[in-house]
Motif scaffolding. Structure first.
Motif: not given
Length: 136
Positions: A50-51, A76-78, A121-126
């Motif tokens: 995944h580069d 992206d990693i998760v 979850i997305s709000g934190v991780l992204d």
């Protein structure tokens, strides 16, 4: 829930990010990340595909970040390691699938709530980069 695969991937990336610009052998990464080397080998192959990381073969080879730590997004990693962030498929933006037992998505309280969970979850991780995690 975050899988051990994702957790080890993040731990390995933190080790590599702390050594940004340096090539590290897998045994060094595994030791510093406190991750099983064999398991980490498969994880690093996924990240390479995944580069996220790159590698060089040979006695002086190893793994290194393929891009700056500030450009590696934890969401992206998760997703690479564990798949969609949504707890159920009908709340996913990237892997949507209607529930077999659903009569009306529009009126489904479960879907609405799980969509809120996914957004939180997305709000934190992204919005969290590898560089952010290293600096904590």
């Amino acid at each position: 829930m975050l899988s051990m695969k994702a957790k080890y991937a993040i731990k390995a990336l933190i080790v590599m990010g702390r050594n940004e610009g340096k090539m590290l052998q897998i045994k060094t990464i595994a030791k510093e990340a406190e991750a099983p080397q064999k398991f980490l080998e498969a994880i690093l192959v996924d990240l390479k595909n995944h580069d996220i990381v790159s590698s060089k073969r040979g006695i002086f080879g190893g793994y290194y970040l393929a891009k700056p730590a500030k450009k590696i997004i934890m969401g992206d990693i998760v997703r690479i390691m564990d798949g969609p962030l949504a707890p159920i498929r009908c709340a996913s933006l990237t892997a949507y699938q209607k529930c077999d037992d659903c009569v009306s998505e529009k009126n489904c309280a479960i879907r609405k709530t799980m969509f809120e969970v996914r957004n939180a979850i997305s709000g934190v991780l992204d919005n969290k980069t590898l560089a952010d995690m290293i600096s904590q």
